[in-house]
Design a protein around this motif. Structure first.
Motif, PDB file in Angstrom:
ATOM      1  N   PHE A 144       0.943  -1.292  -0.106  1.00 36.71           N
ATOM      2  CA  PHE A 144      -0.003   0.058  -0.213  1.00 36.71           C
ATOM      3  C   PHE A 144       0.917   1.407   0.064  1.00 36.71           C
ATOM      4  CE2 PHE A 144      -2.672   3.495   1.390  1.00 36.71           C
ATOM      5  CZ  PHE A 144      -4.062   2.868   1.228  1.00 36.71           C
ATOM      6  N   LEU A 145       2.201   1.297   0.881  1.00 35.09           N
ATOM      7  CA  LEU A 145       2.753   2.472   0.845  1.00 35.09           C
ATOM      8  C   LEU A 145       3.901   2.663  -0.115  1.00 35.09           C
ATOM      9  CD1 LEU A 145       2.979   2.544   4.658  1.00 35.09           C
ATOM     10  CD2 LEU A 145       1.582   3.774   3.266  1.00 35.09           C
ATOM     11  N   GLY A 146       4.151   1.332  -0.789  1.00 33.54           N
ATOM     12  CA  GLY A 146       5.223   1.291  -1.967  1.00 33.54           C
ATOM     13  C   GLY A 146       6.432   1.091  -1.154  1.00 33.54           C
ATOM     14  N   LEU A 176      -0.869   6.945  -3.888  1.00 34.45           N
ATOM     15  CA  LEU A 176      -2.048   7.563  -4.551  1.00 34.45           C
ATOM     16  C   LEU A 176      -2.655   6.493  -5.384  1.00 34.45           C
ATOM     17  CD1 LEU A 176      -3.618  10.022  -6.050  1.00 34.45           C
ATOM     18  CD2 LEU A 176      -1.766   9.999  -7.571  1.00 34.45           C
ATOM     19  N   THR A 177      -1.897   5.732  -5.917  1.00 37.46           N
ATOM     20  CA  THR A 177      -2.539   4.403  -6.594  1.00 37.46           C
ATOM     21  C   THR A 177      -3.821   3.587  -5.739  1.00 37.46           C
ATOM     22  OG1 THR A 177      -0.650   4.080  -8.208  1.00 37.46           O
ATOM     23  CG2 THR A 177      -2.163   2.446  -8.089  1.00 37.46           C
ATOM     24  N   ALA A 178      -2.967   3.233  -4.565  1.00 38.58           N
ATOM     25  CA  ALA A 178      -3.807   2.523  -3.302  1.00 38.58           C
ATOM     26  C   ALA A 178      -5.179   3.284  -3.014  1.00 38.58           C
ATOM     27  CB  ALA A 178      -2.723   2.143  -2.353  1.00 38.58           C
ATOM     28  N   VAL A 179      -4.828   4.495  -2.882  1.00 44.20           N
ATOM     29  CA  VAL A 179      -6.215   5.142  -2.331  1.00 44.20           C
ATOM     30  C   VAL A 179      -7.271   5.236  -3.547  1.00 44.20           C
ATOM     31  CG1 VAL A 179      -6.894   7.651  -1.784  1.00 44.20           C
ATOM     32  CG2 VAL A 179      -4.852   6.633  -0.871  1.00 44.20           C
ATOM     33  N   ILE A 180      -6.709   5.385  -4.905  1.00 46.54           N
ATOM     34  CA  ILE A 180      -7.645   5.520  -6.079  1.00 46.54           C
ATOM     35  C   ILE A 180      -8.538   4.120  -6.075  1.00 46.54           C
ATOM     36  CG2 ILE A 180      -7.672   5.367  -8.548  1.00 46.54           C
ATOM     37  CD1 ILE A 180      -5.541   7.395  -8.441  1.00 46.54           C
ATOM     38  N   CYS A 181      -7.612   3.011  -5.919  1.00 43.13           N
ATOM     39  CA  CYS A 181      -8.352   1.491  -5.857  1.00 43.13           C
ATOM     40  C   CYS A 181      -9.175   1.300  -4.765  1.00 43.13           C
ATOM     41  CB  CYS A 181      -7.098   0.622  -5.733  1.00 43.13           C
ATOM     42  SG  CYS A 181      -7.864  -1.332  -6.091  1.00 43.13           S
ATOM     43  N   ALA A 201     -11.856  -1.348  -9.942  1.00 45.18           N
ATOM     44  CA  ALA A 201     -10.835  -0.676  -8.969  1.00 45.18           C
ATOM     45  C   ALA A 201      -9.574  -0.915  -9.725  1.00 45.18           C
ATOM     46  CB  ALA A 201     -10.900  -1.071  -7.837  1.00 45.18           C
ATOM     47  N   LEU A 202      -9.491  -2.185  -9.969  1.00 45.33           N
ATOM     48  CA  LEU A 202      -8.159  -2.636 -10.509  1.00 45.33           C
ATOM     49  C   LEU A 202      -7.824  -2.073 -11.768  1.00 45.33           C
ATOM     50  CD1 LEU A 202      -6.025  -4.725  -8.964  1.00 45.33           C
ATOM     51  CD2 LEU A 202      -7.191  -6.541 -10.629  1.00 45.33           C
ATOM     52  N   VAL A 203      -8.747  -2.256 -12.738  1.00 43.50           N
ATOM     53  CA  VAL A 203      -8.362  -1.751 -13.927  1.00 43.50           C
ATOM     54  C   VAL A 203      -8.141  -0.156 -14.202  1.00 43.50           C
ATOM     55  CG1 VAL A 203      -9.444  -1.127 -16.384  1.00 43.50           C
ATOM     56  CG2 VAL A 203      -9.961  -3.515 -15.035  1.00 43.50           C
ATOM     57  N   PHE A 204      -9.167   0.611 -13.193  1.00 45.90           N
ATOM     58  CA  PHE A 204      -8.927   2.166 -13.217  1.00 45.90           C
ATOM     59  C   PHE A 204      -7.663   2.421 -12.733  1.00 45.90           C
ATOM     60  CE2 PHE A 204     -10.227   5.898 -10.877  1.00 45.90           C
ATOM     61  CZ  PHE A 204     -10.399   6.687 -12.068  1.00 45.90           C
ATOM     62  N   SER A 205      -7.325   1.926 -11.526  1.00 47.12           N
ATOM     63  CA  SER A 205      -5.983   2.370 -10.877  1.00 47.12           C
ATOM     64  C   SER A 205      -4.974   1.691 -11.611  1.00 47.12           C
ATOM     65  CB  SER A 205      -6.097   1.598  -9.289  1.00 47.12           C
ATOM     66  OG  SER A 205      -5.855   0.275  -9.413  1.00 47.12           O
ATOM     67  N   THR A 206      -5.105   0.729 -12.306  1.00 46.45           N
ATOM     68  CA  THR A 206      -3.891   0.608 -13.197  1.00 46.45           C
ATOM     69  C   THR A 206      -3.754   1.571 -14.454  1.00 46.45           C
ATOM     70  OG1 THR A 206      -3.957  -1.945 -12.752  1.00 46.45           O
ATOM     71  CG2 THR A 206      -2.809  -1.292 -14.716  1.00 46.45           C
ATOM     72  N   LEU A 207      -4.791   1.867 -14.929  1.00 45.80           N
ATOM     73  CA  LEU A 207      -4.771   2.782 -16.057  1.00 45.80           C
ATOM     74  C   LEU A 207      -4.414   4.145 -15.619  1.00 45.80           C
ATOM     75  CD1 LEU A 207      -8.125   2.057 -17.889  1.00 45.80           C
ATOM     76  CD2 LEU A 207      -5.809   1.354 -18.726  1.00 45.80           C
ATOM     77  N   MET A 208      -4.612   4.357 -14.490  1.00 44.00           N
ATOM     78  CA  MET A 208      -4.013   5.746 -13.891  1.00 44.00           C
ATOM     79  C   MET A 208      -2.642   5.503 -13.873  1.00 44.00           C
ATOM     80  SD  MET A 208      -6.766   7.981 -13.589  1.00 44.00           S
ATOM     81  CE  MET A 208      -6.285   9.051 -12.170  1.00 44.00           C
ATOM     82  N   ALA A 349      -3.226  -4.199  -3.028  1.00 43.74           N
ATOM     83  CA  ALA A 349      -3.124  -4.115  -1.513  1.00 43.74           C
ATOM     84  C   ALA A 349      -4.635  -3.810  -1.028  1.00 43.74           C
ATOM     85  CB  ALA A 349      -2.123  -3.280  -1.060  1.00 43.74           C
ATOM     86  N   PRO A 350      -5.274  -2.718  -1.543  1.00 45.62           N
ATOM     87  CA  PRO A 350      -6.481  -2.346  -0.935  1.00 45.62           C
ATOM     88  C   PRO A 350      -7.650  -3.506  -1.062  1.00 45.62           C
ATOM     89  CG  PRO A 350      -5.623  -0.466  -2.530  1.00 45.62           C
ATOM     90  CD  PRO A 350      -4.735  -1.775  -2.447  1.00 45.62           C
ATOM     91  N   ILE A 351      -7.575  -4.266  -2.170  1.00 45.33           N
ATOM     92  CA  ILE A 351      -8.507  -5.426  -2.375  1.00 45.33           C
ATOM     93  C   ILE A 351      -8.367  -6.405  -1.274  1.00 45.33           C
ATOM     94  CG2 ILE A 351      -9.196  -7.260  -3.963  1.00 45.33           C
ATOM     95  CD1 ILE A 351      -8.359  -5.458  -6.331  1.00 45.33           C
ATOM     96  N   LEU A 352      -7.159  -6.866  -1.005  1.00 43.76           N
ATOM     97  CA  LEU A 352      -6.859  -7.711   0.135  1.00 43.76           C
ATOM     98  C   LEU A 352      -7.178  -7.102   1.388  1.00 43.76           C
ATOM     99  CD1 LEU A 352      -3.526  -9.592  -0.887  1.00 43.76           C
ATOM    100  CD2 LEU A 352      -5.896 -10.553  -0.629  1.00 43.76           C
ATOM    101  N   MET A 353      -7.029  -5.951   1.490  1.00 40.79           N
ATOM    102  CA  MET A 353      -7.496  -5.199   3.035  1.00 40.79           C
ATOM    103  C   MET A 353      -8.777  -5.266   3.223  1.00 40.79           C
ATOM    104  SD  MET A 353      -4.590  -2.069   3.086  1.00 40.79           S
ATOM    105  CE  MET A 353      -3.107  -2.121   3.719  1.00 40.79           C
ATOM    106  N   ILE A 354      -9.641  -5.023   2.143  1.00 39.46           N
ATOM    107  CA  ILE A 354     -11.033  -4.965   2.165  1.00 39.46           C
ATOM    108  C   ILE A 354     -11.527  -6.357   2.621  1.00 39.46           C
ATOM    109  CG2 ILE A 354     -13.166  -4.862   0.890  1.00 39.46           C
ATOM    110  CD1 ILE A 354     -11.861  -2.327  -0.312  1.00 39.46           C
TER     111      ILE A 354
END
Length: 585
Positions: A144-146, A176-181, A201-208, A349-354
């Motif tokens: 999440f924090l890179g 930023l990527t993790a927060v967007i996801c 979320a995965l597609v959108f954050s990856t494209l960003m 990371a956010p997906i697993l956290m959820i």
């Protein structure tokens, strides 16, 4: 065999039913892809192994399992134990452990042990589930924090120390990527409820990440290499007797955890659909899946509660939806695998956290802790051991502690109290509260025995009764109508009482239930006591006991414990002595 696997699971079936299964399988398949990769990465293996597991195990569990709606695959519950095995023994031995676990699951199903899993106390399951959630959640903090330079360890404390030591390497782009996801996953259900949030979320954050700051965040490809779009290849692990000995304990933990998780998921599915699963067949199906999956590089799998619930909510009517879900993942693997390599780890990371947040059972956990009972103790101990030790120790200690507490509770329910007929009751019901120093027959001791007579309560039972032996009455009458169960330890203590008392008196037993009677007959104690010393009703037993009184001892006695006592005290024979006394049994 055909009846074992298929009867009732596909009937009735129609084109309309297939259309529903096709839609639900498509939705669940799309959801399963990011989860399969995320669980594999968190378990310390390559992401494609999670996809292989989703395909193979997902199809086999649906084909051979005992639930119409179960969706199988890699789950978060396995992450700590799989990661520990990979770190300690390596990936090849993980495959062997999974293979052995599959065999154990099949045997559990064939020996009809499915119902026994339900006897695991809820505080134990909530404790280790919440502990696993903490491990998964905290394990994703570096991604999440890179953070860079973080070494993975088995111990929770060591991993947290690594985070603290490397906190200065935080990557703003990863955050930023993790927060967007994270925000996308949270708000997608409101904006677009029919499309899986994790996928969007995965597609959108990856494209960003690709468009706005390319090369600034770690991706699946940069960390684990490009994901192959080829079919998984058959590979037989090198199984030797030494490796079996080495991996049998981890395999047993995987099997038990898989059984618990799959049957809990099946129970949830039953509640949502008003259906009934076959627990033993479910274990066999889980076992077959876990035997086959490691042969193609897959990790252990079990029933996935969230995906099963999603399957039901999207209209599934049969196991066909689970098969479709596996085929959908297979097609996507063949067509789009190279693109998955571009997914940032910060997006996973956010997906697993959820997932961890949802599986934490936090409301039940807090509720049980607030009760401040022995269940709270079992819960907290299991939770802490899961987090700070390991899952194996946590489950073992949790179960032992729960058994000890249960034994103590059951022993506390054992009651062995002196009793006499209540003269104020029309039916002269035998009760303990009427016994006093001035109202207690010196020659006949009656005891109300209540509760299971087992190893945990047997000593208390013996100590209560043996106090009577000291003043040596003529008859000891044990009313055992409220003893539902007796084990060999209880029988041993009863035998000791009978032998001690028989030296000077007679033992009568009334109201003996079938199970204790069976134990006494098997051990020979029934025959030793004598068939004519057992009575169905207490009244008959008291009538028989009165015939053994020493009438000289009764002269002048003022206790008047029985209706005949006044006459005996005067040296007279009671009126209608031979009539049956209407004492309640």
């Amino acid at each position: 065999m055909r009846q074992w696997f298929f009867t009732g699971r596909y009937k009735p079936y129609s084109l309309q039913a297939f259309q529903k299964d096709l839609l639900s399988g498509l939705v669940v398949g799309i959801i399963a892809i990011p989860l399969g990769m995320a669980f594999a990465i968190a378990s310390g293996v390559k992401p494609e192994y999670g996809i292989y597991t989703t395909i193979i195990a997902g199809i086999l569990i649906s084909l051979f399992g005992g639930s119409r709606f179960q969706i199988g695959g890699p789950t978060g519950a396995f992450i700590p134990i799989l990661f520990s095995i990979v770190m300690t023994y390596g990936f090849e031995n993980l495959l062997i452990a999974g293979f052995l676990a599959g065999i154990l699951l099949v045997l559990m199903g064939l020996f009809k042990l499915g119902s026994l899993i339900t006897f695991i106390p809820r505080p134990v399951t909530i404790g280790f589930t919440s502990g696993i959630a903490v491990i998964i959640f905290t394990g994703q903090i570096p991604n999440f924090l890179g953070l860079t330079g973080v070494e993975k360890h088995e111990a929770f404390i060591d991993n947290m120390i690594e985070v603290v030591l490397n906190i200065h390497t935080v990557n703003g782009y990863s955050v930023l990527t993790a927060v967007i996801c994270l925000l996308t996953v949270m708000y997608t259900p409101t904006l677009s409820p029919k499309i899986p949030g994790p996928l969007i979320a995965l597609v959108f954050s990856t494209l960003m990440a690709i468009c706005l700051y390319p090369g600034e965040v770690a991706t699946i490809g940069s960390t684990y290499g490009t994901i192959s779009g080829a079919l998984p290849r058959f590979h037989m692990p090198e199984i030797t007797f030494e490796k079996v000995q080495q991996m049998i304990q981890p395999a047993f933990v995987i099997a038990i955890l898989g059984a618990i998780e799959s049957l809990l998921s099946a129970v949830v599915a039953d509640g949502m659909t008003n259906s009934k699963h076959n627990s033993n067949r479910e274990l066999v199906g889980q076992g077959i899946a876990n035997i086959v999956t490691p042969l193609f590089g897959g990790i252990p799998a079990t029933g996935a509660i969230a995906r099963t619930a999603t399957n039901i909510k999207n209209g599934a009517v049969s196991p066909v939806s689970g098969i479709v879900h596996g085929l959908v993942v297979l097609i996507i693997l063949l067509l789009f695998a190279p693109y998955a390599s571009k997914i940032p780890l910060a997006s996973m990371a956010p997906i697993l956290m959820i997932v961890a947040w949802n599986m934490s059972e936090r409301h039940i956990f807090i509720h049980l802790v607030k009760t401040k009972t022995t269940d709270s103790l079992v819960l907290v101990v299991t939770f802490l051991l899961t987090v700070f030790m390991d899952l194996t120790v946590a489950v073992e200690v949790g179960l032992i502690l729960a058994v000890m507490i249960f034994t103590k509770r059951m022993s506390d329910t054992m009651v062995a109290e002196k009793a006499l007929p209540n003269p104020l009751d029309k039916r002269e019901k035998v009760a303990s509260h009427v016994v006093s120093d001035s109202h207690d027959c010196p020659q006949i001791s009656i005891y109300n025995i209540e509760g299971p007579l087992f190893f945990g309560a047997a000593q208390t039972f013996q100590q209560s009764i043996m106090k009577t032996v000291n003043y040596q009455p003529e008859v000891l009458l044990l009313r055992m109508g409220k003893v539902p169960f007796m084990d060999t330890t209880g029988e041993s203590y009863l035998s000791s009482i009978v032998k001690s008392f028989s030296k000077h008196g007679i033992v009568f037993i009334s109201g003996l239930n079938p199970q204790p009677e069976s134990v006494l007959k098997k051990t020979g104690l029934y025959e030793s006591i004598g068939n004519d010393h057992f009575f169905a009703h207490t009244g008959d037993a008291i009538n028989a006991a009165l015939l053994h009184l020493n009438k000289d001892t009764c002269l002048g006695c003022r206790h008047f414990a029985f209706r005949e006592c006044e006459a005996f005290s005067k040296g007279q024979q009671p009126i209608c002595e031979k009539e049956e006394i209407p004492i309640e049994s």
